[in-house]
Write an enzyme that holds these catalytic residues in place. Structure first.
Site, mmCIF file in Angstrom:
data_model
loop_
_atom_site.group_PDB
_atom_site.id
_atom_site.type_symbol
_atom_site.label_atom_id
_atom_site.label_comp_id
_atom_site.label_asym_id
_atom_site.label_seq_id
_atom_site.Cartn_x
_atom_site.Cartn_y
_atom_site.Cartn_z
ATOM 1 C CB CYS A 168 -37.401 18.492 -24.523
ATOM 2 S SG CYS A 168 -37.615 17.320 -26.074
ATOM 3 C CD GLU B 215 -35.179 14.811 -24.242
ATOM 4 O OE1 GLU B 215 -35.599 14.626 -25.254
ATOM 5 O OE2 GLU B 215 -34.483 15.820 -24.107
ATOM 6 C CB CYS C 162 -33.502 20.492 -27.317
ATOM 7 S SG CYS C 162 -35.374 20.396 -27.546
#
Lengths: 335, 335
Positions: free
Chosen positions: A113, A54, A104
């Site tokens: 993230c 990400e 996560c």
């Protein structure tokens, strides 16, 4: 071809597969950013300790707008997080972000993230697979609490396949089989290109233990090191009833390596990530213990020691990558 | 992953490969439309007589703006051309259009794509391969005379690979070899899925002549028809010195079919598009005469009649498609 959520998720999945196994012990994850319909970024997590997929994708997307921004030189995940939080200026508010795995939710080697995304406030998050890892999960909740639109289970089966190696090493010893052959199944002589050998050395750098058959050791006298990538040398498990081996065989001379000579497969469980380099004999012995198979296929037909054998195994092709002119095929045994 | 001309051209190439051989006698061509950075269409030419890739892509792109337009129900290429010319209203002026092959410049079964594009005036045309076909070429000239920016030779090698079958049948008899095997090269028993069989019947519908070895005919007693797709039945060439075959073998009973029993390969040249369905014996005999190979791989390991042989051939993988759980691999022999 339909250009829809599945299409963009597939781009994220294919990108992640390029780094499959190389992210150990982390999962392979891919991420795509689409801003107001424009495809801006297709990125993946590349190695444990480096930025998550990400973060890589958000960075690439932001740089399309400001190519000369300071962000360009930032490599550390925490620095990229900080930069984006301070400078996003609403850039991501018309973005749709595709990620193969739920972002996560915990601050591990890198900041969470889900937290980052909940600050950047994209228009929509599209998630392939919901994370069942107790430590990292909860990302969706974090996002939805910030009123971000979340779509889940897009190409879920494909995202599950992508995650299969990670799931295999998460809670137990992961054992995979690596084999190289020609198109017609010949395993004789020099099969693989230099590039394929480099790939194998890269894999050896990731694993803890390399298992090989005693006969191969006696005949081929291998080194089984990682010299092409200057990596860590894995310990070696020589599967053999007969414990006598010439200590002149190069693999015994690699420093910082333990060599186990045994026919007790239970010893494999002392390790976390095991690669078996073998042919059909070892495959037959281990077939019920393998989590997946990595098959390198060289596109040629050769006369030679062949795969005539008594095996009868059905596989599912998880994915294939090109490796120069050759193919790496990731296989899962069918139940 | 870089999102650039190569990326979009690759999408066009991959889409075209899905219809490889099925466009006979036309080339397989793919086309992608990107409007102001937004990916709107990934299309291909699907079958001779149907719209070209460019027309399919222009139609799909336009429909993203006006999904309920009359265009939706138009199928005939000439009608789509007419509709777009009358109704485009500058829609394509900020479009970049990627096409694997120079747009055709001649009015054949359908009107010229280059002419259509020169009226729609996209911002830029990105072309993989310049057409050397004397009848259809000249598209770039037509476009440039209307001041359309043209970029050529993007992923030229990959676009050339895509065009290889077309080039093989353009001026001479095209001969390709089709084989099915397991991962380990076993060719024994029922290898392929129903879906793979359907694909083979689709290929048989395209070819003029199906070549098979005499021994296979005697042992397998095949029909060699196209019943799964209700297609045209190809003539059959049984390669055999011994001319005696039981007329009870089903292939002899297929109506409207000529069966040739001969060991004179020169007779193949009476046909335009020949598929050889065989195993290693025929491959050995024909290896210098083949334009390409279509290998269907079933992801299983089987004990069985195997590819132990005296062959020594190097291939280049042109492309691979999934066919359900199996793979179709398109191979070209290396020089």
């Amino acid at each position: 071809m339909k250009i829809d959520d599945n299409f963009y998720m597939k781009l994220a999945i294919d990108e992640a597969w390029k780094f499959q196994l190389l992210t150990y012990p982390n999962p392979a994850v891919g991420c795509v950013v689409v801003k107001a319909g424009k495809l801006l970024a297709i990125e993946a997590h590349k190695e444990a300790g480096l930025s998550h997929a990400e973060v890589n994708a958000l960075k690439t997307a932001f740089l399309t707008q400001e190519p000369n921004s300071l962000l360009k030189v930032l490599e550390k995940s925490s620095e990229i997080h900080d930069f984006l939080i301070k400078n996003h200026n609403g850039f991501f508010e018309d973005c749709e972000i595709y990620t193969t795995l739920e972002p996560c939710n915990h601050h591990g080697k890198t900041p969470s993230c889900a937290k980052l995304l909940s600050i950047l406030k994209p228009k929509r998050l599209i998630i392939g697979l919901i994370d069942t890892n107790k430590i990292a999960s909860g990302g969706i909740k974090t996002l939805e609490s910030e009123n971000i639109d979340v779509t889940t289970k897009v190409l879920e089966k494909e995202c599950e396949n992508l995650l299969l190696p990670f799931k295999s090493w998460q809670n137990k010893t992961s054992i995979f089989f690596k084999m190289a052959q020609t198109l017609n199944g010949s395993i004789d002589g020099q099969i693989s290109s230099q590039r394929a050998k480099l790939y194998v050395h890269t894999l050896r750098d990731k694993i803890d233990l390399l298992m090989i058959g005693g006969n191969s050791v006696r005949v081929d006298k291998p080194i089984l090191d990682t010299r092409y990538v200057k990596g860590r040398e894995p310990d070696v498990f020589i599967y053999s009833k007969n414990k006598a081996f010439s200590q002149a065989i190069p693999l015994f001379k690699v420093p910082n390596r333990k060599v186990i000579i045994s026919d007790d497969l239970f010893k494999l469980l002392d390790y976390k990530f095991v690669m078996v380099e073998g042919v059909y004999t070892l495959l037959d012995i281990l077939k019920d213990k393998l989590d997946f198979v990595v098959l390198i296929i060289s596109p040629k037909i050769r006369n030679g020691v062949n795969s005539v054998n008594e095996l009868n195994i059905d596989f599912e092709i998880l994915h294939e990558n090109y490796l120069g002119d050759e193919k790496i095929v990731f296989l899962k045994r069918r139940a």
